[in-house]
Enzyme design. Structure first.
Site, PDB file in Angstrom:
ATOM      1  CB  ALA A 110      -0.952   0.011   1.200  1.00 12.38           C
ATOM      2  N   GLY A 113       0.399   5.244  -0.316  1.00 13.98           N
ATOM      3  CA  GLY A 113      -1.004   5.433  -0.001  1.00 13.98           C
ATOM      4  C   GLY A 113      -1.871   6.012  -1.096  1.00 13.98           C
ATOM      5  CB  CYS A 231       4.281   1.273 -12.731  1.00 19.01           C
ATOM      6  SG  CYS A 231       5.615   1.059 -11.535  1.00 19.01           S
TER       7      CYS A 231
END
Length: 450
Positions: A110, A113, A231
């Site tokens: 995570a 954030g 990504c």
């Protein structure tokens, strides 16, 4: 950019006739994006309020492009938690996962954030968000961003995925795995990643990604959905990871994602999403969505008749709480190391995990006195608190407050002694304490304007 030859050959093979267009796009400047926080305001309200020209991002209803000369990180609205600064393509995974209020959601990788704040906002204070990062140091930024966004029902953990799987079992309705990757899609925006790629390419990340995916699948309810994103452009980290999971966990099925304008399908037409900078205004990204087959049956029932005992938080807390429009549920409070938390309704005390945050930090008790937290200031609305001081955006005292300075009041600006919720244009920034014609600054030092 000085791109590695092996990487260029991979991209030429991957893109074919589009290779030259992609190569040209690599020499263009990156675009700048922000994602509006629906906990604070709607996209329509933001479009009226925005201090700069913005254009919507096609694949996320809360996303906007900013003009190159805008400075969203140096604006008071950023400190009010109205938006999160995020690369536009990175807004896709949370939008594809699309959790609903009341669901149990896990963001497994995570920090810092960007995706957790979107997932938490979509839950609208209902259900539970577990935001995890294996690194406790990285998870500190995750805590700050969730608190700035006013997310009240999140627990932040720093655990290995295997430990989480052992703890939760098939628990979550929605899981996001935004996996660590070689970062090929970010070379234009962050050229320093090229050196890292040369040292640790796709081969180094693929085993880690597959292990994370396997543990995530163990935590997904039958009927639940999992989104896997990277990504990077590498098929080894993208489509091959998808195929590996489908082979390893037969209950998992791939759910087609309908491409939006500019989005590409996966290799061999696989119904996943690939984003390329020559096709969309954004960096490179990959998104796949899975569902676990079967129907989940709740075999664990809480004993509704047995409630946690109400927590004694002292008289000062009661005095502060009287200024609120509603009382907090004392049976959901947790006191630890002189700090008071409001834990989410779904929180289970038997989860033995390394927490950095369990729900909403209400404040702390110092020398027997209660001090409300920065987090609770960001979580309440001005209409829910009795003593509010709101300044105009152009008021020079706003930035002074954010720098930690006290606020000098005019003759018309008078308050009774006590805690004051300081706002800009009606959006909370933090706390101050009234003292005559002065508001003593209580803004959290770690968040100050730099």
């Amino acid at each position: 950019m000085n791109l590695p030859e092996a990487f260029l050959k991979q991209m030429e093979h991957l893109l074919g006739t589009e290779y030259i267009s992609w190569l040209d796009a690599c020499e263009q400047s990156s675009v700048q994006g922000i994602r509006i926080n629906p906990v604070k305001l709607s996209p329509e309200e933001w479009e009226k309020l925005s201090p700069w020209r913005v254009r919507p991002v096609l694949w996320n209803r809360n996303g906007y492009y900013c003009e190159p000369d805008s400075r969203p990180a140096k604006d008071v609205y950023y400190y009010a938690g109205l938006y999160y600064i995020q690369e536009p393509s990175a807004m896709a995974p949370a939008a594809v996962l699309a959790p609903k209020p009341g669901q149990k959601v896990l963001d497994l990788c995570a920090a810092p954030g960007g995706k957790s704040t979107e997932l938490g906002a979509r839950l609208a204070g209902q259900g539970l968000l577990i935001a995890n990062d294996i690194s406790a140091s990285r998870a500190k930024a995750l805590v700050k961003n969730l608190e700035m966004a006013g997310i009240t029902n999140a627990c932040v953990t720093a655990e290995e995925p295997q430990k989480l799987a052992e703890t939760f079992g098939e628990y979550f309705d929605k899981i996001l795995v935004d996996a660590p990757c070689s970062g090929e899609g970010m070379f234009r925006k962050e050229p320093e990643l090229i050196k890292s790629w040369q040292e640790r390419g796709p081969e180094a990340y693929a085993p880690l990604q597959r292990e994370i995916l396997l543990q995530a699948a163990k935590m997904l309810k039958p009927g639940g959905e999992l989104v896997y994103s990277t990504c990077t452009f590498s098929p080894k980290e993208d489509e091959e990871a998808v195929d590996w999971l489908l082979n390893q966990v037969p209950e998992m099925e791939l759910i087609p994602i309908v491409p939006w304008k500019g989005a590409a399908a996966g290799i061999d037409g696989k119904p996943v999403i690939r984003l390329f900078p020559h096709r969309v205004e954004g960096e490179g990204h990959f998104v796949a969505r899975f569902r676990k087959q079967g129907c989940w049956v709740n075999t664990k029932r809480k004993n509704k008749e047995t409630k946690r005992p109400a927590v004694d938080v002292g008289n000062d807390f009661g005095d502060w709480e009287q200024l609120l429009a509603y009382p907090f549920d004392r049976t959901r409070m947790l006191c630890k190391d002189e700090q008071i938390y409001l834990i989410p309704e779904e929180f289970e005390p038997e989860w033995r995990l390394r927490y950095l945050r369990t729900g909403l930090l209400l404040g702390s008790v110092k020398r027997g006195r209660f001090e409300p937290s920065q987090a609770v200031a960001m979580a309440i609305r001005p209409e829910e608190y009795a003593q509010v001081f709101s300044m105009k955006r152009e008021d020079e005292r706003v930035v002074r407050y954010l720098k930690g300075e006290s606020i000098l009041l005019t003759e018309k600006e008078e308050f009774a002694k006590g805690w004051i919720l300081v706002c800009v244009e009606g959006f909370p920034l933090g706390w101050a304490k009234a003292s005559g014609n002065m508001l003593k600054n209580k803004y959290y030092p770690g968040w100050r304007w730099q």
